[in-house]
Design a protein around this motif. Structure first.
Motif, PDB file in Angstrom:
ATOM      1  N   ARG A   1       0.889  -1.121   0.109  1.00 58.65           N
ATOM      2  CA  ARG A   1       0.014  -0.018   0.060  1.00 58.65           C
ATOM      3  C   ARG A   1       0.783   1.190  -0.046  1.00 58.65           C
ATOM      4  O   ARG A   1       0.568   2.061  -0.840  1.00 58.65           O
ATOM      5  N   GLU A   2       1.764   1.256   0.947  1.00 54.53           N
ATOM      6  CA  GLU A   2       2.584   2.474   1.010  1.00 54.53           C
ATOM      7  C   GLU A   2       3.583   2.665  -0.320  1.00 54.53           C
ATOM      8  O   GLU A   2       3.746   3.582  -0.750  1.00 54.53           O
ATOM      9  N   HIS A   3       3.961   1.539  -0.779  1.00 54.68           N
ATOM     10  CA  HIS A   3       4.886   1.622  -2.282  1.00 54.68           C
ATOM     11  C   HIS A   3       3.945   2.215  -3.279  1.00 54.68           C
ATOM     12  O   HIS A   3       4.320   3.017  -3.857  1.00 54.68           O
ATOM     13  N   LEU A   4       2.549   1.597  -3.319  1.00 55.60           N
ATOM     14  CA  LEU A   4       1.902   2.291  -4.445  1.00 55.60           C
ATOM     15  C   LEU A   4       1.597   3.815  -4.295  1.00 55.60           C
ATOM     16  O   LEU A   4       1.648   4.340  -5.078  1.00 55.60           O
ATOM     17  N   ILE A   5       1.531   4.346  -3.082  1.00 58.34           N
ATOM     18  CA  ILE A   5       1.337   5.545  -2.730  1.00 58.34           C
ATOM     19  C   ILE A   5       2.701   6.357  -3.112  1.00 58.34           C
ATOM     20  O   ILE A   5       2.487   7.502  -3.875  1.00 58.34           O
ATOM     21  N   ALA A   6       3.772   5.805  -2.895  1.00 64.59           N
ATOM     22  CA  ALA A   6       4.875   6.629  -3.070  1.00 64.59           C
ATOM     23  C   ALA A   6       5.020   6.708  -4.748  1.00 64.59           C
ATOM     24  O   ALA A   6       5.410   7.582  -4.906  1.00 64.59           O
ATOM     25  N   THR A   7       4.731   5.374  -5.212  1.00 56.75           N
ATOM     26  CA  THR A   7       4.942   5.608  -6.705  1.00 56.75           C
ATOM     27  C   THR A   7       3.915   6.388  -7.514  1.00 56.75           C
ATOM     28  O   THR A   7       4.330   7.120  -8.332  1.00 56.75           O
ATOM     29  N   ALA A   8       2.666   6.181  -7.075  1.00 55.22           N
ATOM     30  CA  ALA A   8       1.704   7.083  -7.531  1.00 55.22           C
ATOM     31  C   ALA A   8       2.184   8.766  -7.321  1.00 55.22           C
ATOM     32  O   ALA A   8       2.197   9.453  -8.382  1.00 55.22           O
ATOM     33  N   ALA A   9       2.700   8.773  -6.049  1.00 50.05           N
ATOM     34  CA  ALA A   9       3.124  10.353  -6.082  1.00 50.05           C
ATOM     35  C   ALA A   9       4.078  10.924  -7.155  1.00 50.05           C
ATOM     36  O   ALA A   9       3.841  11.988  -7.668  1.00 50.05           O
ATOM     37  N   GLU A  10       5.167   9.856  -7.131  1.00 42.12           N
ATOM     38  CA  GLU A  10       6.260   9.969  -8.020  1.00 42.12           C
ATOM     39  C   GLU A  10       5.634  10.398  -9.417  1.00 42.12           C
ATOM     40  O   GLU A  10       5.883  11.126 -10.193  1.00 42.12           O
ATOM     41  N   ALA A  11       4.626   9.567  -9.705  1.00 40.01           N
ATOM     42  CA  ALA A  11       4.187   9.475 -11.295  1.00 40.01           C
ATOM     43  C   ALA A  11       3.477  10.864 -11.311  1.00 40.01           C
ATOM     44  O   ALA A  11       3.531  11.248 -12.408  1.00 40.01           O
ATOM     45  N   PHE A  12       2.589  11.068 -10.326  1.00 41.73           N
ATOM     46  CA  PHE A  12       1.753  12.222 -10.518  1.00 41.73           C
ATOM     47  C   PHE A  12       2.669  13.552 -10.759  1.00 41.73           C
ATOM     48  O   PHE A  12       2.347  14.509 -11.519  1.00 41.73           O
ATOM     49  N   ALA A  13       3.577  13.588  -9.839  1.00 38.82           N
ATOM     50  CA  ALA A  13       4.546  14.762  -9.846  1.00 38.82           C
ATOM     51  C   ALA A  13       5.317  14.827 -11.119  1.00 38.82           C
ATOM     52  O   ALA A  13       5.499  16.044 -11.515  1.00 38.82           O
ATOM     53  N   SER A  14       5.533  13.914 -11.943  1.00 32.08           N
ATOM     54  CA  SER A  14       6.312  14.070 -13.167  1.00 32.08           C
ATOM     55  C   SER A  14       5.256  14.586 -14.183  1.00 32.08           C
ATOM     56  O   SER A  14       5.791  15.251 -14.964  1.00 32.08           O
ATOM     57  N   GLY A  15       4.077  14.872 -13.919  1.00 29.44           N
ATOM     58  CA  GLY A  15       3.214  15.844 -14.736  1.00 29.44           C
ATOM     59  C   GLY A  15       2.871  14.788 -16.169  1.00 29.44           C
ATOM     60  O   GLY A  15       1.503  15.281 -16.625  1.00 29.44           O
ATOM     61  N   GLN A  16       3.250  13.751 -16.244  1.00 31.33           N
ATOM     62  CA  GLN A  16       2.863  12.753 -17.350  1.00 31.33           C
ATOM     63  C   GLN A  16       1.618  12.357 -16.866  1.00 31.33           C
ATOM     64  O   GLN A  16       1.258  11.953 -15.850  1.00 31.33           O
ATOM     65  N   ALA A  17       0.497  12.166 -17.765  1.00 32.22           N
ATOM     66  CA  ALA A  17      -0.452  11.401 -17.678  1.00 32.22           C
ATOM     67  C   ALA A  17      -0.168   9.837 -17.481  1.00 32.22           C
ATOM     68  O   ALA A  17       0.787   9.460 -18.273  1.00 32.22           O
ATOM     69  N   ILE A  18      -0.971   9.300 -16.384  1.00 31.27           N
ATOM     70  CA  ILE A  18      -0.298   7.732 -16.198  1.00 31.27           C
ATOM     71  C   ILE A  18      -1.629   7.001 -15.895  1.00 31.27           C
ATOM     72  O   ILE A  18      -2.429   7.507 -15.161  1.00 31.27           O
ATOM     73  N   SER A  19      -1.660   5.711 -16.370  1.00 25.09           N
ATOM     74  CA  SER A  19      -2.751   5.033 -16.134  1.00 25.09           C
ATOM     75  C   SER A  19      -2.480   4.429 -14.784  1.00 25.09           C
ATOM     76  O   SER A  19      -1.463   4.090 -14.238  1.00 25.09           O
ATOM     77  N   LEU A  20      -3.478   3.997 -14.185  1.00 27.18           N
ATOM     78  CA  LEU A  20      -3.667   3.168 -13.092  1.00 27.18           C
ATOM     79  C   LEU A  20      -2.882   1.936 -12.937  1.00 27.18           C
ATOM     80  O   LEU A  20      -2.149   1.332 -12.222  1.00 27.18           O
ATOM     81  N   ASP A  21      -3.130   1.047 -14.256  1.00 29.73           N
ATOM     82  CA  ASP A  21      -2.430  -0.159 -14.371  1.00 29.73           C
ATOM     83  C   ASP A  21      -0.808   0.063 -14.469  1.00 29.73           C
ATOM     84  O   ASP A  21      -0.088  -0.461 -14.195  1.00 29.73           O
ATOM     85  N   GLY A  22      -0.428   1.292 -14.948  1.00 32.56           N
ATOM     86  CA  GLY A  22       0.924   1.579 -15.097  1.00 32.56           C
ATOM     87  C   GLY A  22       1.573   1.968 -13.833  1.00 32.56           C
ATOM     88  O   GLY A  22       2.606   1.702 -13.877  1.00 32.56           O
ATOM     89  N   ILE A  23       0.622   2.595 -12.951  1.00 33.29           N
ATOM     90  CA  ILE A  23       1.282   2.754 -11.620  1.00 33.29           C
ATOM     91  C   ILE A  23       1.482   1.534 -10.873  1.00 33.29           C
ATOM     92  O   ILE A  23       2.647   1.154 -10.278  1.00 33.29           O
ATOM     93  N   ALA A  24       0.601   0.566 -11.195  1.00 35.85           N
ATOM     94  CA  ALA A  24       0.794  -0.643 -10.423  1.00 35.85           C
ATOM     95  C   ALA A  24       1.756  -1.495 -11.020  1.00 35.85           C
ATOM     96  O   ALA A  24       2.634  -2.126 -10.356  1.00 35.85           O
ATOM     97  N   LYS A  25       2.138  -1.364 -12.266  1.00 34.00           N
ATOM     98  CA  LYS A  25       3.135  -1.941 -12.835  1.00 34.00           C
ATOM     99  C   LYS A  25       4.735  -1.531 -12.422  1.00 34.00           C
ATOM    100  O   LYS A  25       5.429  -2.277 -12.073  1.00 34.00           O
ATOM    101  N   ARG A  26       4.617  -0.144 -12.395  1.00 35.49           N
ATOM    102  CA  ARG A  26       5.693   0.367 -11.945  1.00 35.49           C
ATOM    103  C   ARG A  26       6.204  -0.017 -10.433  1.00 35.49           C
ATOM    104  O   ARG A  26       7.339   0.108 -10.038  1.00 35.49           O
ATOM    105  N   ALA A  27       5.088   0.041  -9.734  1.00 32.90           N
ATOM    106  CA  ALA A  27       5.271  -0.546  -8.482  1.00 32.90           C
ATOM    107  C   ALA A  27       5.544  -2.012  -8.166  1.00 32.90           C
ATOM    108  O   ALA A  27       5.702  -2.475  -6.918  1.00 32.90           O
ATOM    109  N   GLY A  28       5.574  -2.409  -9.228  1.00 31.70           N
ATOM    110  CA  GLY A  28       5.686  -4.020  -9.129  1.00 31.70           C
ATOM    111  C   GLY A  28       4.678  -4.843  -8.542  1.00 31.70           C
ATOM    112  O   GLY A  28       4.789  -6.036  -8.184  1.00 31.70           O
ATOM    113  N   VAL A  29       3.499  -4.431  -8.496  1.00 31.15           N
ATOM    114  CA  VAL A  29       2.474  -5.459  -8.159  1.00 31.15           C
ATOM    115  C   VAL A  29       1.478  -5.464  -9.279  1.00 31.15           C
ATOM    116  O   VAL A  29       1.321  -4.689 -10.207  1.00 31.15           O
ATOM    117  N   GLY A  30       0.232  -6.359  -9.031  1.00 29.16           N
ATOM    118  CA  GLY A  30      -0.537  -6.481 -10.035  1.00 29.16           C
ATOM    119  C   GLY A  30      -1.690  -5.505  -9.947  1.00 29.16           C
ATOM    120  O   GLY A  30      -1.773  -4.712  -8.586  1.00 29.16           O
TER     121      GLY A  30
END
Lengths: 188, 188
Positions: free
Chosen positions: A16-45
DNA sequence: ACACTAAACGGAGACGTCCCCGATTTGCTT
DNA sequence: AAGCAAATCGGGGACGTCTCCGTTTAGTGT
């Protein structure tokens, strides 16, 4: 001694915490990002992501939970420095700026308002509390009506930002917020 | 003699109109419907639909182009019967009701406002003109400010409807519109 | 240490939106 | 009637959301 253990299993909490951190980073980058993409980046399904955050708003709210704290201090400072109505106006601008740097927050607030959940979730709740505080100060000073529901103001604020939150619409947003704040003053 | 050819080939025009009719029917049914679904129902390929209406808003605007006309007459009638500010408030309610029965219109207006295209397209344009008329009447009567841009009011209206347009939010919408209209009055 | 159970995981897949493309059809123009 | 440019057809594909269910794992009791 059956410790006062958290309701979440250790691995769940970690994910859970890793997902939040990953999402924070992704959002901060300004790029549009899909939820599945965040999951993938975080290394979870993606199932894991959706189990923790059933809706996009749930995730967005968690991501910004800590970042919104300073806005409450801003509100207090503004109330000390200015008349309540002016403080409200100024705070709305601060919030607009804050939200402008954070993808997805306006959309999330709008979605929560539209489904009658404004005030649920960390960010919504903080906004509502700040508005309550300022409205109350305004009412005491006789500068703002005393029969206004903070939820209504928060909903208007969110919706207006959703329409004119882009930096290049600053001038329009300014005019719109002026209308809204003036509408909160007592009729003469 | 290179005839004064219509810009559209005859079959293209037919398809275009058939698409609008099909979409109108689909929207009127209240069911959520996909654009691909509309193309299928109309018996054309989805490529055809997207060629005629690049965005969803383009289609929505065309569908409601004729249906919005009566709202202008309503505005005139209201102006005859009431004080301008009250007429504005009442008209906004009419519009909310009108929009509530028509899927997609609020979202389309919001999308157009957000991209700075408010006033483009038949529905947007009509709304803007009505607001101009009423604001002008209000300014003359001294009941409303004379420095208000109708586009701002239209944008606020659209955004507020997007957040509280559902029938069960009527009470909240009412409070929000009151705030907005009051914000258009001159400061005492 | 070990086995057991409920919690949590993961990723495939169903579904919807929207775009794109190459073969085919249509209907003006002459 | 034939030629030709404009427009259509229709499905494949990229992408995003969200769910389902077989498998794995943490934490507990023995």
């Amino acid at each position: 001694m059956t410790a006062p253990r958290s309701a979440l299993r250790a691995d769940a909490r970690r994910n859970r915490e890793h997902l939040i951190a990953t999402a924070a980073e992704a959002f901060a980058s300004g790029q549009a990002i899909s939820l599945d993409g965040i999951a993938k980046r975080a290394g979870v399904g993606s199932g894991t992501l959706y189990r923790h955050f059933p809706t996009r708003e749930d995730l967005v709210e968690e991501v910004y939970r800590d970042q919104i704290r300073p806005l409450r201090d801003d509100a207090r400072a503004l109330l000390d420095a200015e008349q309540p109505a002016e403080a409200l106006h100024a705070w709305m601008h601060r919030f607009a700026e804050w939200a402008g740097e954070r993808r997805g927050i306006c959309e999330a607030l709008v979605a929560m308002s539209a489904s009658g959940r404004f005030g649920t979730g960390p960010v919504c709740d903080e906004v509502q509390q700040v508005l309550s505080m300022v409205l109350e100060a305004g009412a005491e000073a006789g500068e703002l009506r005393d029969d206004i529901d903070p939820v209504d103001v928060g909903s208007i604020l969110a919706s207006v930002l959703a329409v004119a939150g882009a930096p290049e619409q600053r001038a329009q947003l300014d005019r719109m917020l002026t209308i809204v704040v003036d509408g909160l003053r007592p009729r003469c």
